[in-house]
Design a protein around this motif. Structure first.
Motif, short mmCIF file in Angstrom:
data_model
loop_
_atom_site.label_atom_id
_atom_site.label_comp_id
_atom_site.label_asym_id
_atom_site.label_seq_id
_atom_site.Cartn_x
_atom_site.Cartn_y
_atom_site.Cartn_z
N LEU A 35 7.27 8.88 -5.96
CA LEU A 35 6.57 9.89 -5.17
C LEU A 35 6.76 11.30 -5.70
O LEU A 35 5.90 12.16 -5.53
CB LEU A 35 7.04 9.82 -3.71
CG LEU A 35 6.42 8.71 -2.86
CD1 LEU A 35 7.13 8.62 -1.52
CD2 LEU A 35 4.93 8.96 -2.65
N GLN B 4 11.19 7.30 -3.79
CA GLN B 4 10.57 6.04 -3.42
C GLN B 4 9.40 5.72 -4.36
O GLN B 4 8.67 6.62 -4.77
CB GLN B 4 10.06 6.10 -1.98
CG GLN B 4 11.14 6.33 -0.95
CD GLN B 4 12.21 5.25 -0.97
OE1 GLN B 4 11.91 4.07 -0.81
NE2 GLN B 4 13.44 5.67 -1.18
N ILE C 63 5.76 4.02 -5.18
CA ILE C 63 4.52 3.52 -4.59
C ILE C 63 3.61 3.08 -5.74
O ILE C 63 3.87 3.37 -6.91
CB ILE C 63 3.81 4.56 -3.70
CG1 ILE C 63 3.19 5.68 -4.55
CG2 ILE C 63 4.75 5.12 -2.65
CD1 ILE C 63 2.21 6.55 -3.77
N THR C 64 2.54 2.40 -5.39
CA THR C 64 1.57 1.98 -6.41
C THR C 64 0.24 2.68 -6.15
O THR C 64 -0.15 2.87 -4.99
CB THR C 64 1.35 0.45 -6.36
OG1 THR C 64 0.92 0.08 -5.06
CG2 THR C 64 2.64 -0.27 -6.69
N ILE D 115 7.06 -4.74 -2.60
CA ILE D 115 5.64 -4.49 -2.89
C ILE D 115 4.97 -5.74 -3.43
O ILE D 115 3.84 -6.07 -3.09
CB ILE D 115 5.48 -3.32 -3.88
CG1 ILE D 115 5.96 -2.01 -3.25
CG2 ILE D 115 4.01 -3.18 -4.32
CD1 ILE D 115 5.90 -0.81 -4.19
N SER E 285 3.20 3.48 5.49
CA SER E 285 3.57 2.10 5.17
C SER E 285 5.04 1.99 4.77
O SER E 285 5.64 0.92 4.87
CB SER E 285 2.68 1.55 4.05
OG SER E 285 3.05 2.08 2.80
N LEU E 286 5.64 3.09 4.31
CA LEU E 286 7.04 3.07 3.86
C LEU E 286 8.04 3.05 5.01
O LEU E 286 9.22 2.79 4.79
CB LEU E 286 7.31 4.30 2.98
CG LEU E 286 6.68 4.30 1.58
CD1 LEU E 286 6.89 5.64 0.90
CD2 LEU E 286 7.26 3.17 0.73
N TRP F 70 0.13 5.78 2.63
CA TRP F 70 1.23 5.18 1.89
C TRP F 70 2.56 5.54 2.54
O TRP F 70 3.45 4.69 2.70
CB TRP F 70 1.22 5.66 0.43
CG TRP F 70 1.10 4.54 -0.57
CD1 TRP F 70 0.10 4.33 -1.46
CD2 TRP F 70 2.02 3.45 -0.75
NE1 TRP F 70 0.32 3.19 -2.19
CE2 TRP F 70 1.50 2.63 -1.78
CE3 TRP F 70 3.22 3.09 -0.17
CZ2 TRP F 70 2.14 1.47 -2.24
CZ3 TRP F 70 3.87 1.92 -0.61
CH2 TRP F 70 3.33 1.13 -1.63
N SER G 60 -0.55 -1.53 4.89
CA SER G 60 0.26 -2.02 3.77
C SER G 60 -0.59 -2.81 2.78
O SER G 60 -0.47 -2.62 1.56
CB SER G 60 1.40 -2.89 4.32
OG SER G 60 2.19 -3.38 3.26
N VAL H 136 -2.97 -0.21 0.77
CA VAL H 136 -2.36 0.74 -0.18
C VAL H 136 -1.60 0.04 -1.29
O VAL H 136 -1.31 0.65 -2.32
CB VAL H 136 -1.42 1.74 0.55
CG1 VAL H 136 -2.18 2.58 1.54
CG2 VAL H 136 -0.24 1.04 1.21
N THR H 137 -1.28 -1.25 -1.14
CA THR H 137 -0.61 -1.98 -2.21
C THR H 137 -1.58 -2.84 -3.00
O THR H 137 -1.18 -3.57 -3.92
CB THR H 137 0.51 -2.88 -1.65
OG1 THR H 137 -0.04 -3.79 -0.70
CG2 THR H 137 1.61 -2.06 -1.01
#
Length: 427
Positions: free
Chosen positions: A28, A139, A141-142, A16, A116-117, A113, A410, A413-414
């Motif tokens: 998540l 997982q 995420i931000t 990330i 994107s993973l 998101w 990506s 969402v980051t």
């Protein structure tokens, strides 16, 4: 013009990287509830119903019952559709081939998101890939602290990805038209020849129609001899040895022709040559897949277009010309709609369609003298090579567009780009 946030911090997750100073790293499992869907019997499916039934690859049918009626994210969990993601609102039935996600934040944002993973990378590596809810829930995420930013990011990505998807759809449509053009060229050449003024005549076969009067019409059994491929399983395949082409690769990778000089084939050890010589292909030999999961795949074949000896693998039927006919002409003939329709009318099955030696031997072939066969195959080669070149360029362009699409998702969402002030362009 899209800008960046003023200040960033380290997210603590290597892939990330840095995130906006006021964003948070979270697992998540704190943002959603996830469970497996439920199986549904075929008796409960009907086109007369209105409620969609969803699996890992989208809508499978319709029913009159439902196991969710909210805005849900559906994730494919089994097989080839592992990691496929769909967002759907309203009543629906989600099958046990998918995971049902109920989001606690903006559903569109979370959907992007999850895309994107690349969730398929989390699936196990067994023969049948499987994705579990526990793997997904853990997982990281931000997310932004301002909930309004969720909506803004989702709106931005909706707009950008819809534009990209529209371009991709246009290119895919053009590819389909080019494939149809290829098929039309083949069908015309192997049923009428290249001379539009040649006399035609009927051969007393209703579906055959009129063909050049000097062409021969025979059953497959009088033109080809047949044998079976190796009796092996995937466990017998190795990285080095004698190349082998199996029925699955005929369906998915090397349909029409195979060449071990350019195609990446698995192998079997050289010991197989001594006891399985009849399964070893020479240049111009044909290999038919003896089973298909759908009627359209019945008749799928490949032919060896190389001097490198290659084995036919499991679930295959080998066909060898018994004279000096042009194998390339017959490759195109077998790929014609006229011939494939014969196969599809003869096979039987429900979930699996089987092609037997007898089915092949009872099909009807028609062909001109050898010199004319070669002229036809060279003409088709010239025409379809130009088409394949165009298709290849389009496919490369589509691949780049999909990579660009993924990078945009990506970045948004980051927090690598700041879309808070973004507005769609107006006409």
């Amino acid at each position: 013009m899209i800008k960046k946030y003023k200040t960033y911090k380290d997210s603590g997750v290597e892939w990330i990287g840095k995130i906006p100073i006021d964003w948070t790293l979270v697992k998540l499992k704190f943002l959603m509830e996830i469970k497996s869907g439920k199986s549904i019997s075929t008796e409960l499916l009907s086109d007369e119903y209105d409620i969609p039934v969803l699996g890992g690859n989208g809508i499978l049918g319709k029913t009159n019952n439902y196991n969710s009626e909210s805005k849900d994210i559906i994730i494919g969990r089994v097989g080839a559709h592992c990691g496929n993601i769909h967002l759907l609102n309203g009543k629906k039935w989600v099958t046990d081939n998918a995971l049902l996600v109920k989001s606690k934040i903006n559903e569109e944002f979370l959907t992007y998101w999850l895309k994107s993973l690349k969730l398929n990378r989390l699936a196990n590596t067994n023969a049948q890939p499987l994705l579990t809810g526990s793997l997904i829930k853990n997982q990281f995420i931000t997310i932004p602290t301002d909930s309004q930013v969720f909506t803004q990011i989702a709106n931005y990505l909706d707009y950008k990805t819809n534009l990209i998807d529209s371009i991709i759809a246009q290119k895919e449509e053009l590819i389909e038209k080019l494939k149809e053009q290829r098929q039309a060229i083949i069908n015309e050449a192997v049923t009428k020849g290249l001379n539009p003024n040649v006399p035609l005549r009927a051969y007393g076969i209703e579906w055959l129609g009129d063909i050049p009067e000097h062409w021969k019409v025979v059953k497959f059994r009088y033109k080809f001899e047949t044998s079976k491929g190796l009796t092996i399983t995937k466990a017998n395949l190795v990285d080095e040895g004698i190349p082998v082409v199996n029925y699955g690769e005929i369906h998915s990778k090397f349909g029409f022709e195979v060449n071990p000089e350019i195609h990446n084939l698995k192998c079997v050890i050289e010991d197989y040559i001594e006891s399985n010589e009849s399964s070893l292909l020479s240049k111009g030999d044909f290999v038919f897949a003896d089973t298909s999961e759908d009627i359209e795949g019945s008749g799928n074949f490949t032919h060896l277009n190389s001097d490198i000896p290659t084995f036919a693998g499991y679930h295959t039927i080998i066909a060898r010309l018994i004279d000096n006919s042009d194998y390339r002409y017959f490759a195109y003939f077998f790929d014609s709609t006229t011939y494939r329709t014969q196969i599809q009318n003869l096979v039987k099955g429900v979930k699996v369609y089987s092609i037997t030696n007898k089915i092949l031997k009872d099909t009807i072939l028609f062909y001109p003298p050898v010199d004319e066969q070669k002229n036809i195959s060279e003409y088709i080669d010239f025409k379809v090579n130009k088409i394949f070149s165009s298709i290849e360029k389009l496919e490369k362009s589509i691949k780049k567009l999909k990579e660009y699409r993924q990078s945009i998702i990506s970045e948004a969402v980051t927090g690598k780009i700041d879309v808070r002030d973004w507005k769609p362009k107006t006409a």
